[in-house]
Structure formats: C-alpha cells, structure tokens
Design a protein around this motif. Structure first.
Motif: not given
Lengths: 186, 131
Positions: A31, A57, A75-77
């Motif tokens: 992340e 994302h 990248k995101c959660n």
C-alpha cells in the motif's frame, strides 16, 4: 524519469491486456507504493484512469515519449477509508500555508509530486523522511502537506518527535488544492 | 452499486468472441464478479475445437492482418485468461441438447445451466450485456 517502486512492461499489448497485467502487477505492491505501467496501446490512458477509479487505487498521471505511454498508479487500500483519524493538533488550511512564511514540505511519493505541486514546495516522500530530516531547518516553520492529510499527519508527528517545534499539518491537502501548480512532466 | 456483470453470448463468430471476452476480462480485472451464459452459436466460443477456428464475418476476412498487427491475444488465450481471473462460464443445457453436445466438448471448468440459472444471477447485475 519519474521514480516508481515497480515497473510493468505492457508494450505492444492490445486491450484488455494492459489492464489485466496491471491488475496482476499491483497485487505485488505494498500500500502506498507506485506502479509504472509502460504501454503502447493508446486506449490504455483512459482505461487505466477508469480502472483505478473503479477499484480504488490512485491514478497519478501519464506521460508520453516517442509513442510510448508511461502511466503512474499508487496502490491504495480500498477498504481503509481516507478519513483516518488525524491526531496532530496544529493544523492549517491550504490557503494559509500557501500564503504563509514557512516551508511547504510535500510528503507524497515522487511521482505524485512530479505531476503537480505547490510552487516552491520541497519533496521528501513519507518513507524517506526519517533518513532525510537533516535537510530541514529546525528554526523554520514547516507546513506538511500530502494528498488528503493522512500521510502529512504522520509526518508532522515524526518531525515533532525529532524536535521540530513549529510544524503544521495542512488540511485538506493537495486533493482540494486549486491554485497554481508546478510540474516536472510535460 | 452492483458488483456483478452478466453477459449473454449468443453468437459464435470471431468478432463476437472478442466482444464477449474483452468486456468480461476487463470487468474481472476491475474486481467485478462476471458470469457469461453461452447459448446457441455462442457455445462455439468455448468449444474445445471450435474456439480455435472461429469465422470472420463474410467479406471481413481482410481484418485478419489487423488482428495480427495489433497483437491481439488469440481466443483460446482470452478464454484461459478470463477463467484465471475468475469469470464463470455457464453453457446452456437446452442448446447443448439440441446440438448433441456434452460438457466434455467444452473447455474445462464450465458449468451447465438453464435460463433460470442466468436470470437468477442477472437479477441484480449491472450491466447485463448481450452479444
């Protein structure tokens, strides 16, 4: 050359392959890391931006050089809300920071910084802050900014613990900044 | 927002295969749950032998060169990729009976079902697409 953590070569591939490859590649990132997707499919620009939005994302941007597209995605959660509780007490608005006397410290990733930052801001990505603190002047006021205020909240705490005294977390951050932008990409 | 995409594949030409599998793989890569219901000529697209030699529409054969030049994946490659991404294939039982086909005539990993199977899946899917 924009800094990224992982590179994916999707040159010569037609739709939907760049998307399929990107989906697979991003699973290997942590992340907050940045993926560079190198593609020649002209439709990949719109597709990757839409894909990132759908799956949660962050699409940072695209540059083009000699018919080759370089896309950047962070990248995101998707499960973790961007509205994580912020604990650093001293905060300041975007406008006050831009018009203030202090240094604007941008703790987003290098790629995010390259695609647009407040003129005069200094870039130290969150992950490099501990190692690069000696680049900062303890006597100076520092406004810490990121995209939504979460990373800058952590960075402000780190700086305060290290003995910096006049630190502010800038809210809401670059996601809602509408002023002049300086870019390092065409 | 629905996270399901439902697709009916009712035609069996080469162009139809790309329409179906491109949308299906793109949706699956975007974290959607995807199910394709193959009926009538659409069964060609997952037929073990048939999918290797799908026809171009009459008079459009010259596009073969374009397919090669654009480095488009082959239909069997797309089928494999779709399954790898979790796309569910359902073959229409009634059409199979009419055409004298069995589950073994198709790629591995498919399910066989009827119209109600598809309708049940598609009732809360958005979009539902027909090719």
């Amino acid at each position: 050359m924009i800094k990224s953590d992982v590179q994916l070569d999707a040159k010569g591939l037609a739709c939907p392959m760049p998307i399929v490859k990107t989906k697979k590649a991003i699973q290997g990132l942590d992340e907050g890391q940045v993926l560079e997707v190198i593609a020649t499919d002209k439709g990949s620009k719109a597709d990757l931006a839409a894909w990132a939005k759908t799956v949660g994302h962050q699409y940072i941007g695209t540059t083009e050089e000699g018919g080759v597209l370089y896309h950047y995605i962070r990248k995101c959660n998707p499960e973790a809300s961007e509205q994580v509780e912020k604990t650093f007490e001293k905060t300041i608005s975007n406008e006050e920071a831009v018009n203030g006397e202090g240094l604007i410290l941008d703790v987003r990733e290098a790629a995010e910084f390259a695609f647009g930052h407040i003129p005069g801001a200094k870039s130290i990505p969150m992950g490099e802050l501990a190692a690069r603190m000696d680049e900062l002047d303890k006597a100076r006021t520092i406004y810490v900014i990121c995209r939504t205020g979460t990373r800058s909240d952590l960075a402000a705490q780190q700086l305060a613990e290290a003995g910096f005294t006049t630190i502010y977390n800038v809210l809401p951050g670059m996601s809602e900044y509408e002023g002049e932008l300086e870019k390092e990409v065409k | 927002m629905s996270n399901k995409v439902a697709i009916i594949a009712a035609n069996g030409g080469l162009f139809d295969a790309y329409k179906v599998f491109n949308i299906a793989t793109a949706a699956a890569a975007s974290e959607k749950e995807v199910e394709i219901f193959f009926t009538f000529e659409g069964l060609n697209l997952i037929h073990k032998q048939g999918m290797h030699a799908l026809d171009m529409p009459a008079g459009k054969e010259h596009f073969a060169e374009g397919f090669a030049k654009a480095q488009v994946p082959t239909v069997p490659q797309l089928v494999e990729m779709a399954q790898e991404l979790g796309v569910k294939f359902v073959a229409c039982q009634m059409t199979m009976d009419v055409m004298g086909l069995t589950k073994e005539d198709f790629v591995d990993g498919i399910e066989v079902g009827g119209a109600v199977t598809f309708l049940e899946y598609a009732k809360d899917a958005a979009p539902t697409l027909t090719f």
